[in-house]
Every structure is written in C-alpha cells, then in structure tokens.
Design a protein around this motif. Structure first.
Motif, PDB file in Angstrom:
ATOM      1  N   VAL A 146       7.405   6.367  -3.079  1.00  0.00           N
ATOM      2  CA  VAL A 146       8.499   5.605  -3.683  1.00  0.00           C
ATOM      3  C   VAL A 146       9.332   4.913  -2.601  1.00  0.00           C
ATOM      4  CG1 VAL A 146      10.630   5.851  -5.017  1.00  0.00           C
ATOM      5  CG2 VAL A 146       8.559   7.004  -5.755  1.00  0.00           C
ATOM      6  N   LEU A 147       9.547   5.573  -1.479  1.00  0.00           N
ATOM      7  CA  LEU A 147      10.268   4.941  -0.378  1.00  0.00           C
ATOM      8  C   LEU A 147       9.504   3.756   0.200  1.00  0.00           C
ATOM      9  CD1 LEU A 147      11.734   8.027   1.514  1.00  0.00           C
ATOM     10  CD2 LEU A 147      12.968   6.338   0.151  1.00  0.00           C
ATOM     11  N   ALA A 148       8.177   3.848   0.228  1.00  0.00           N
ATOM     12  CA  ALA A 148       7.365   2.715   0.687  1.00  0.00           C
ATOM     13  C   ALA A 148       7.525   1.528  -0.256  1.00  0.00           C
ATOM     14  CB  ALA A 148       5.900   3.120   0.793  1.00  0.00           C
ATOM     15  N   GLN A 149       7.566   1.796  -1.556  1.00  0.00           N
ATOM     16  CA  GLN A 149       7.780   0.740  -2.551  1.00  0.00           C
ATOM     17  C   GLN A 149       9.150   0.085  -2.351  1.00  0.00           C
ATOM     18  OE1 GLN A 149       5.779  -0.320  -5.189  1.00  0.00           O
ATOM     19  NE2 GLN A 149       7.331  -1.852  -5.658  1.00  0.00           N
ATOM     20  N   LYS A 150      10.155   0.909  -2.127  1.00  0.00           N
ATOM     21  CA  LYS A 150      11.510   0.392  -1.939  1.00  0.00           C
ATOM     22  C   LYS A 150      11.607  -0.443  -0.660  1.00  0.00           C
ATOM     23  CE  LYS A 150      16.303   1.836  -1.820  1.00  0.00           C
ATOM     24  NZ  LYS A 150      17.245   2.946  -1.815  1.00  0.00           N
ATOM     25  N   SER A 151      10.993   0.017   0.413  1.00  0.00           N
ATOM     26  CA  SER A 151      11.011  -0.744   1.667  1.00  0.00           C
ATOM     27  C   SER A 151      10.293  -2.077   1.515  1.00  0.00           C
ATOM     28  CB  SER A 151      10.351   0.058   2.791  1.00  0.00           C
ATOM     29  OG  SER A 151      11.118   1.168   3.118  1.00  0.00           O
ATOM     30  N   TYR A 152       9.222  -2.085   0.746  1.00  0.00           N
ATOM     31  CA  TYR A 152       8.484  -3.328   0.518  1.00  0.00           C
ATOM     32  C   TYR A 152       9.333  -4.321  -0.270  1.00  0.00           C
ATOM     33  CZ  TYR A 152       4.547  -6.391  -0.505  1.00  0.00           C
ATOM     34  OH  TYR A 152       3.712  -7.464  -0.588  1.00  0.00           O
ATOM     35  N   GLU A 153      10.068  -3.823  -1.251  1.00  0.00           N
ATOM     36  CA  GLU A 153      10.928  -4.692  -2.045  1.00  0.00           C
ATOM     37  C   GLU A 153      12.083  -5.242  -1.227  1.00  0.00           C
ATOM     38  OE1 GLU A 153      12.015  -2.266  -5.340  1.00  0.00           O
ATOM     39  OE2 GLU A 153      10.057  -2.528  -6.329  1.00  0.00           O
ATOM     40  N   GLU A 154      12.502  -4.512  -0.196  1.00  0.00           N
ATOM     41  CA  GLU A 154      13.558  -4.979   0.702  1.00  0.00           C
ATOM     42  C   GLU A 154      13.002  -5.817   1.845  1.00  0.00           C
ATOM     43  OE1 GLU A 154      15.565  -1.439   1.881  1.00  0.00           O
ATOM     44  OE2 GLU A 154      16.555  -1.203  -0.057  1.00  0.00           O
ATOM     45  N   GLU A 155      11.725  -6.145   1.790  1.00  0.00           N
ATOM     46  CA  GLU A 155      11.002  -6.973   2.772  1.00  0.00           C
ATOM     47  C   GLU A 155      10.933  -6.327   4.153  1.00  0.00           C
ATOM     48  OE1 GLU A 155      12.626 -10.894   2.690  1.00  0.00           O
ATOM     49  OE2 GLU A 155      12.015 -11.225   0.616  1.00  0.00           O
ATOM     50  N   ASP A 156      10.967  -5.010   4.196  1.00  0.00           N
ATOM     51  CA  ASP A 156      10.729  -4.263   5.428  1.00  0.00           C
ATOM     52  C   ASP A 156       9.263  -3.842   5.414  1.00  0.00           C
ATOM     53  OD1 ASP A 156      10.831  -2.739   7.713  1.00  0.00           O
ATOM     54  OD2 ASP A 156      11.862  -1.056   6.762  1.00  0.00           O
ATOM     55  N   TYR A 157       8.393  -4.763   5.842  1.00  0.00           N
ATOM     56  CA  TYR A 157       6.956  -4.543   5.698  1.00  0.00           C
ATOM     57  C   TYR A 157       6.423  -3.489   6.661  1.00  0.00           C
ATOM     58  CZ  TYR A 157       7.501  -8.767   3.001  1.00  0.00           C
ATOM     59  OH  TYR A 157       7.925  -9.684   2.085  1.00  0.00           O
ATOM     60  N   ARG A 161       0.863  -1.182   0.000  1.00  0.00           N
ATOM     61  CA  ARG A 161       0.000   0.000   0.000  1.00  0.00           C
ATOM     62  C   ARG A 161       0.895   1.226   0.000  1.00  0.00           C
ATOM     63  NH1 ARG A 161      -3.839  -2.749   3.941  1.00  0.00           N
ATOM     64  NH2 ARG A 161      -5.370  -3.624   2.506  1.00  0.00           N
ATOM     65  N   ASN A 162       1.337   1.620  -1.192  1.00  0.00           N
ATOM     66  CA  ASN A 162       2.197   2.794  -1.281  1.00  0.00           C
ATOM     67  C   ASN A 162       1.455   4.012  -1.822  1.00  0.00           C
ATOM     68  OD1 ASN A 162       1.929   1.995  -3.925  1.00  0.00           O
ATOM     69  ND2 ASN A 162       4.117   1.939  -4.352  1.00  0.00           N
ATOM     70  N   TYR A 163       0.223   3.842  -2.294  1.00  0.00           N
ATOM     71  CA  TYR A 163      -0.639   4.928  -2.771  1.00  0.00           C
ATOM     72  C   TYR A 163       0.051   5.753  -3.863  1.00  0.00           C
ATOM     73  CZ  TYR A 163      -3.094   3.539   1.404  1.00  0.00           C
ATOM     74  OH  TYR A 163      -3.730   2.806   2.363  1.00  0.00           O
ATOM     75  N   LEU A 164       0.743   5.066  -4.760  1.00  0.00           N
ATOM     76  CA  LEU A 164       1.471   5.732  -5.825  1.00  0.00           C
ATOM     77  C   LEU A 164       0.527   6.445  -6.788  1.00  0.00           C
ATOM     78  CD1 LEU A 164       4.290   6.256  -6.955  1.00  0.00           C
ATOM     79  CD2 LEU A 164       4.040   4.187  -8.318  1.00  0.00           C
TER      80      LEU A 164
END
Length: 101
Positions: A52-63, A26-29
């Motif tokens: 964009v930072l939320a997307q990056k954190s999700y890809e790094e598995e930092d949910y 849920r990054n609301y892009l």
C-alpha cells in the motif's frame, strides 16, 4: 531542468527534447493479498503495508520510493508464502502421523 506542458496538459515533455518515461507500477498488491490467507500473519501484514505504501508513493510521483517499497513488498510476500507453506506442511505431517490409541 525545467518542464514544459505538452498539448494534452501533462508535464512529461522536457525542454531538452526528451520525454520523461513513467515506470509501471509494481506494488504486488495481488500477491500480498493472496499471502494474507497463509498462516504467517505478522509477515503478511507487513507485506501488505509495504504494498500500500508503494501505491501511495507512486501516486505522489515518487517512482524510486515506489520501486523500493514494491520490491520490499515482493520479498516479504515471498517469505510469507514460504513460511505459510512450512507451517501448513508441518501441521499436516503432525496431524496425519500421530496415532491416537
């Protein structure tokens, strides 16, 4: 807590028998990109960066970090949209109520 690879290669199966559930992104892009058309530019850019930072954190598995940054992106997007509507409304009112003689 150690993880064990499942048959398909993912490590979402824990030894204790419970599967680790991955939360949805849920990054609301889309919202933050839409608010970039509102005339509140500094707030729009900050909302887009949080998204964009939320997307990056999700890809790094930092949910948890992704959830926190996504929530900030949502709040900044809503504020940006509201400020944009106020600016557009004020401009419209001033434009149509002033009479040039």
């Amino acid at each position: 807590m150690t993880t064990e690879s499942s048959l398909d290669g993912s490590a979402d199966y824990l030894k204790c028998g419970m599967a680790q559930e991955i939360p949805p992104l849920r990054n609301y892009l889309c919202l933050t990109m839409f608010t970039c058309f509102c005339p509140a530019w500094p707030i729009n850019i900050v909302a887009l960066v949080f998204s964009v930072l939320a997307q990056k954190s999700y890809e790094e598995e930092d949910y948890e970090g992704s959830k926190r940054l996504g929530r900030k992106a949502l709040h900044m997007g809503i504020v940006s949209f509201a400020v944009g509507l106020v600016i557009i409304t004020a401009y419209t009112v001033v434009h149509f109520t002033t009479h040039v003689v």
